[in-house]
Enzyme design. Structure first.
Site, PDB file in Angstrom:
ATOM      1  N   ASP A   1       0.063  15.670  16.004  1.00 22.78           N
ATOM      2  CA  ASP A   1       1.092  16.264  17.095  1.00 22.78           C
ATOM      3  C   ASP A   1       0.759  17.426  17.657  1.00 22.78           C
ATOM      4  OD1 ASP A   1       2.663  13.958  17.380  1.00 22.78           O
ATOM      5  OD2 ASP A   1       3.483  14.458  15.253  1.00 22.78           O
TER       6      ASP A   1
ATOM      7  N   HIS B   1      -6.306  10.407   5.626  1.00 23.45           N
ATOM      8  CA  HIS B   1      -5.794  10.398   7.158  1.00 23.45           C
ATOM      9  C   HIS B   1      -6.767  11.401   7.641  1.00 23.45           C
ATOM     10  CE1 HIS B   1      -1.636   8.469   6.779  1.00 23.45           C
ATOM     11  NE2 HIS B   1      -2.588   7.973   5.901  1.00 23.45           N
TER      12      HIS B   1
ATOM     13  N   HIS C   1       5.286   5.125  21.491  1.00 23.39           N
ATOM     14  CA  HIS C   1       4.869   6.577  21.101  1.00 23.39           C
ATOM     15  C   HIS C   1       5.946   7.479  22.012  1.00 23.39           C
ATOM     16  CE1 HIS C   1       2.683  10.347  20.862  1.00 23.39           C
ATOM     17  NE2 HIS C   1       2.716  10.021  19.647  1.00 23.39           N
TER      18      HIS C   1
ATOM     19  N   HIS D   1       3.453  -1.535   3.920  1.00 21.19           N
ATOM     20  CA  HIS D   1       2.858  -0.199   3.500  1.00 21.19           C
ATOM     21  C   HIS D   1       4.003   0.826   3.554  1.00 21.19           C
ATOM     22  CE1 HIS D   1      -0.020   3.342   4.000  1.00 21.19           C
ATOM     23  NE2 HIS D   1       1.108   3.753   4.583  1.00 21.19           N
TER      24      HIS D   1
ATOM     25  N   THR E   1      -1.948  11.851   3.463  1.00 22.00           N
ATOM     26  CA  THR E   1      -1.769  12.295   4.999  1.00 22.00           C
ATOM     27  C   THR E   1      -2.627  13.613   4.967  1.00 22.00           C
ATOM     28  OG1 THR E   1       0.112  13.501   4.364  1.00 22.00           O
ATOM     29  CG2 THR E   1       0.364  11.190   5.215  1.00 22.00           C
TER      30      THR E   1
ATOM     31  N   ARG F   1      -4.432  11.022  16.479  1.00 21.06           N
ATOM     32  CA  ARG F   1      -4.652  12.162  17.135  1.00 21.06           C
ATOM     33  C   ARG F   1      -3.972  13.626  16.434  1.00 21.06           C
ATOM     34  NH1 ARG F   1      -0.969  13.291  22.156  1.00 21.06           N
ATOM     35  NH2 ARG F   1       0.379  13.621  20.372  1.00 21.06           N
TER      36      ARG F   1
ATOM     37  N   TYR G   1       3.125   2.029  17.138  1.00 21.77           N
ATOM     38  CA  TYR G   1       4.529   2.559  17.208  1.00 21.77           C
ATOM     39  C   TYR G   1       5.638   1.171  17.771  1.00 21.77           C
ATOM     40  CZ  TYR G   1       2.042   6.726  16.705  1.00 21.77           C
ATOM     41  OH  TYR G   1       1.317   7.558  16.559  1.00 21.77           O
TER      42      TYR G   1
ATOM     43  N   PHE H   1      13.453  13.231  11.487  1.00 21.96           N
ATOM     44  CA  PHE H   1      12.060  12.541  11.765  1.00 21.96           C
ATOM     45  C   PHE H   1      12.295  11.750  12.970  1.00 21.96           C
ATOM     46  CE2 PHE H   1      11.384  12.413   6.900  1.00 21.96           C
ATOM     47  CZ  PHE H   1      10.788  13.746   6.827  1.00 21.96           C
TER      48      PHE H   1
ATOM     49  N   SER I   1       0.946  -1.004  -0.046  1.00 18.63           N
ATOM     50  CA  SER I   1      -0.008  -0.110  -0.103  1.00 18.63           C
ATOM     51  C   SER I   1       0.787   1.019   0.079  1.00 18.63           C
ATOM     52  CB  SER I   1      -0.948  -0.168   1.157  1.00 18.63           C
ATOM     53  OG  SER I   1      -0.183  -0.509   2.288  1.00 18.63           O
TER      54      SER I   1
ATOM     55  N   LYS J   1      -8.266   1.808  21.128  1.00 19.70           N
ATOM     56  CA  LYS J   1      -8.519   2.267  19.871  1.00 19.70           C
ATOM     57  C   LYS J   1      -9.477   1.146  19.021  1.00 19.70           C
ATOM     58  CE  LYS J   1      -4.313   4.147  18.968  1.00 19.70           C
ATOM     59  NZ  LYS J   1      -3.227   5.169  18.046  1.00 19.70           N
TER      60      LYS J   1
ATOM     61  N   ALA K   1      -6.750   9.642  19.672  1.00 18.18           N
ATOM     62  CA  ALA K   1      -7.493   9.041  18.697  1.00 18.18           C
ATOM     63  C   ALA K   1      -8.448   8.080  18.816  1.00 18.18           C
ATOM     64  CB  ALA K   1      -5.954   8.409  17.754  1.00 18.18           C
TER      65      ALA K   1
ATOM     66  N   GLU L   1       1.356   5.418   0.850  1.00 19.51           N
ATOM     67  CA  GLU L   1       1.038   6.849   1.129  1.00 19.51           C
ATOM     68  C   GLU L   1       1.725   7.815   0.733  1.00 19.51           C
ATOM     69  OE1 GLU L   1       1.023   6.551   5.569  1.00 19.51           O
ATOM     70  OE2 GLU L   1       1.869   8.235   5.732  1.00 19.51           O
TER      71      GLU L   1
ATOM     72  N   ALA M   1      -1.790  17.877  11.097  1.00 21.54           N
ATOM     73  CA  ALA M   1      -2.587  18.025  12.319  1.00 21.54           C
ATOM     74  C   ALA M   1      -3.004  19.436  12.513  1.00 21.54           C
ATOM     75  CB  ALA M   1      -1.431  17.904  13.318  1.00 21.54           C
TER      76      ALA M   1
HETATM   77  P1  FAD Z   1      -3.123   8.541  20.297  1.00 17.26           P
HETATM   78  O1  FAD Z   1      -3.346   7.153  19.916  1.00 17.26           O
HETATM   79  O2  FAD Z   1      -4.165   9.330  20.936  1.00 17.26           O
HETATM   80  O3  FAD Z   1      -1.847   8.505  21.129  1.00 17.26           O
HETATM   81  C1  FAD Z   1      -1.139   9.808  21.510  1.00 17.26           C
HETATM   82  C2  FAD Z   1      -0.641   9.699  22.778  1.00 17.26           C
HETATM   83  O4  FAD Z   1      -1.501   9.622  24.050  1.00 17.26           O
HETATM   84  C3  FAD Z   1       0.245   8.207  23.021  1.00 17.26           C
HETATM   85  O5  FAD Z   1       1.459   8.586  23.864  1.00 17.26           O
HETATM   86  C4  FAD Z   1      -0.609   7.409  23.963  1.00 17.26           C
HETATM   87  O6  FAD Z   1      -0.079   6.615  24.768  1.00 17.26           O
HETATM   88  C5  FAD Z   1      -1.462   8.544  24.898  1.00 17.26           C
HETATM   89  N1  FAD Z   1      -2.891   8.196  24.891  1.00 17.26           N
HETATM   90  C6  FAD Z   1      -3.810   7.812  23.882  1.00 17.26           C
HETATM   91  N2  FAD Z   1      -4.889   7.630  24.567  1.00 17.26           N
HETATM   92  C7  FAD Z   1      -4.931   7.741  25.658  1.00 17.26           C
HETATM   93  C8  FAD Z   1      -5.761   7.646  26.793  1.00 17.26           C
HETATM   94  N3  FAD Z   1      -6.962   7.039  26.731  1.00 17.26           N
HETATM   95  N4  FAD Z   1      -5.237   7.985  28.398  1.00 17.26           N
HETATM   96  C9  FAD Z   1      -3.867   8.157  28.268  1.00 17.26           C
HETATM   97  N5  FAD Z   1      -3.214   8.540  27.221  1.00 17.26           N
HETATM   98  C10 FAD Z   1      -3.489   8.232  26.235  1.00 17.26           C
HETATM   99  N6  FAD Z   1       0.006  12.862  11.947  1.00 17.26           N
HETATM  100  C11 FAD Z   1      -0.641  14.073  11.266  1.00 17.26           C
HETATM  101  O7  FAD Z   1      -0.618  14.915  11.870  1.00 17.26           O
HETATM  102  N7  FAD Z   1      -1.106  13.651   9.835  1.00 17.26           N
HETATM  103  C12 FAD Z   1      -1.085  12.431   9.510  1.00 17.26           C
HETATM  104  O8  FAD Z   1      -1.483  12.268   8.241  1.00 17.26           O
HETATM  105  C13 FAD Z   1      -0.228  11.278  10.281  1.00 17.26           C
HETATM  106  N8  FAD Z   1      -0.338  10.111   9.584  1.00 17.26           N
HETATM  107  C14 FAD Z   1       0.471   9.052  10.404  1.00 17.26           C
HETATM  108  C15 FAD Z   1       0.528   7.635   9.760  1.00 17.26           C
HETATM  109  C16 FAD Z   1       1.096   6.577  10.352  1.00 17.26           C
HETATM  110  C17 FAD Z   1       1.343   5.444   9.903  1.00 17.26           C
HETATM  111  C18 FAD Z   1       1.774   7.091  11.774  1.00 17.26           C
HETATM  112  C19 FAD Z   1       2.204   5.784  12.404  1.00 17.26           C
HETATM  113  C20 FAD Z   1       1.652   8.441  12.440  1.00 17.26           C
HETATM  114  C21 FAD Z   1       1.183   9.223  11.691  1.00 17.26           C
HETATM  115  N9  FAD Z   1       0.779  10.747  12.160  1.00 17.26           N
HETATM  116  C22 FAD Z   1       0.148  11.738  11.421  1.00 17.26           C
HETATM  117  C23 FAD Z   1       1.696  10.910  13.525  1.00 17.26           C
HETATM  118  C24 FAD Z   1       0.503  10.772  14.681  1.00 17.26           C
HETATM  119  O9  FAD Z   1      -0.253  11.850  14.444  1.00 17.26           O
HETATM  120  C25 FAD Z   1       1.389  11.117  15.796  1.00 17.26           C
HETATM  121  O10 FAD Z   1       2.471  10.193  16.232  1.00 17.26           O
HETATM  122  C26 FAD Z   1       0.666  11.538  16.981  1.00 17.26           C
HETATM  123  O11 FAD Z   1       1.833  11.954  18.054  1.00 17.26           O
HETATM  124  C27 FAD Z   1      -0.146  10.483  17.760  1.00 17.26           C
HETATM  125  O12 FAD Z   1      -1.070  10.023  17.045  1.00 17.26           O
HETATM  126  P2  FAD Z   1      -1.954   8.749  17.421  1.00 17.26           P
HETATM  127  O13 FAD Z   1      -3.192   8.647  16.675  1.00 17.26           O
HETATM  128  O14 FAD Z   1      -1.109   7.630  17.627  1.00 17.26           O
HETATM  129  O15 FAD Z   1      -2.530   9.241  18.954  1.00 17.26           O
END
Ligand code: FAD
Length: 285
Positions: free
Chosen positions: A109, A77, A151, A268, A48, A107, A147, A218, A15, A167, A127, A17, A51
């Site tokens: 950054d 995304h 993370h 991917h 993508t 979520r 991750y 990165f 796939s 999730k 997320a 991206e 944020a």
């Molecule tokens: P989450 O799953 O919400 O996690 C974020 C942090 O919060 C983690 O440390 C987790 O442990 C903590 N956490 C989560 N839920 C809870 C809870 N209930 N209680 C306490 N702590 C919690 N970023 C972009 O801006 N645009 C993109 O298009 C994009 N694409 C990506 C594609 C891939 C394949 C990957 C791996 C990352 C991508 N990212 C993108 C980066 C991503 O947005 C960041 O890594 C961000 O910091 C975390 O996103 P997440 O969805 O993993 O968040």
């Protein structure tokens, strides 16, 4: 078609991206890139999203280019940091109207300008909130990020598995990993996931190694280890970017081969919108 169904039917495949094209020239480049890559019959392609919604329009335009090509399932995304429910609902409706069936729910950054990011009282904190909201709105299939090295904000890799579980409980059906360059991190994460009863497909996210200095930047933000032998070997070509890229691509091909030999059939790719780099890798595989 839902990507969960595609993955069920296809134990092998790739796939791709892409990032959103910001100019007309970049849109043309995306069309050209996709024209080259579609012959590898991707399982799906994704676009993508900045944020905070910074690329909302360009992501949608990029998605439209991929949808018009009618070659593969297209997954936008979507990030929820700082977003409002009404805005996300409107965007989801637009995607639904375009026939999109899959969303990568993230979520995003927090801003890196040093401002403290207060997530309390916002429409979405994590997320998992976005996954649950998407589920409540439409019948999209959602993918999530995971991750292999944990993370960067997580207290431990065990906490990461718990978050992944949350999730999935909220409705996520497959995952894509953060980039990694040492496959052992991916294999260990799979073991942790198995122990935690996590059974959704987890596609390894492969970043082609082209410029070691950029990848180091990165990697520091993403908590990804660059193996010392790779960094040393590539850094030797600091004055010759073409030679550095050639060597980096060889490392990427070796990484993909090792994953395949371990029975990981689906890869991917973060394509960097670079068809020539991707073609070299895909031809070698
Ligand atoms: P989450 O799953 O919400 O996690 C974020 C942090 O919060 C983690 O440390 C987790 O442990 C903590 N956490 C989560 N839920 C809870 C809870 N209930 N209680 C306490 N702590 C919690 N970023 C972009 O801006 N645009 C993109 O298009 C994009 N694409 C990506 C594609 C891939 C394949 C990957 C791996 C990352 C991508 N990212 C993108 C980066 C991503 O947005 C960041 O890594 C961000 O910091 C975390 O996103 P997440 O969805 O993993 O968040």
């Amino acid at each position: 078609m839902r990507i969960s169904e595609i993955l069920k039917a296809n134990p092998q495949g790739v796939s791709f991206e892409f990032f959103p094209p910001k100019t007309e020239k970049a849109q043309e480049a995306l069309r050209a890139t996709y024209a080259v890559l579609k012959k590898y019959k991707p399982l799906y392609v994704s676009m993508t999203y900045g944020a905070g919604g910074t690329t909302q329009n360009t992501t949608r335009e990029g998605v439209d280019i991929l949808v018009q090509a009618k070659d593969a399932e297209v997954m936008p995304h979507l990030t929820c940091i700082g977003a409002k429910r009404a805005g996300i609902a409107a965007l989801l409706q637009q995607y639904h109207d375009r026939g999109i069936e899959n969303i990568m729910a993230l979520r995003g950054d927090p801003p890196r300008d040093g401002r403290p990011c207060d997530l309390s009282g916002k429409d979405f904190c994590y997320a998992s909130d976005l996954v649950a909201f998407i589920r409540s709105q439409n019948s999209f299939c959602t993918g999530i990020a995971v991750y292999p090295e944990g993370h960067i904000e997580s207290a431990s890799i065990e906490q990461d598995a718990e978050i992944t579980r949350k999730k999935i409980d909220a409705g996520a059906e497959f995952a894509v990993t953060q980039m990694f360059f040492d496959n052992r991190y991916y294999f260990r994460m799979q073991e942790r996931f198995r122990a935690a009863g996590i059974t959704i497909p987890v596609l390894p996210g492969i970043l082609p190694l082209t410029d070691v200095a950029k990848v180091k930047q990165f990697a520091a933000i993403a908590r990804t280890t660059i193996p010392r032998h790779i960094e040393t070997a590539m850094s030797r070509f600091a004055d010759s970017p073409e030679d550095m890229e050639k060597l980096g691509i060889e490392f990427t091909i070796a990484q993909c081969r090792e994953l395949r030999e371990a029975g990981i059939g689906r890869l991917h790719f973060f394509t960097l919108n670079r068809p020539s780099v991707m073609e070299t890798i895909l031809k070698a595989l």
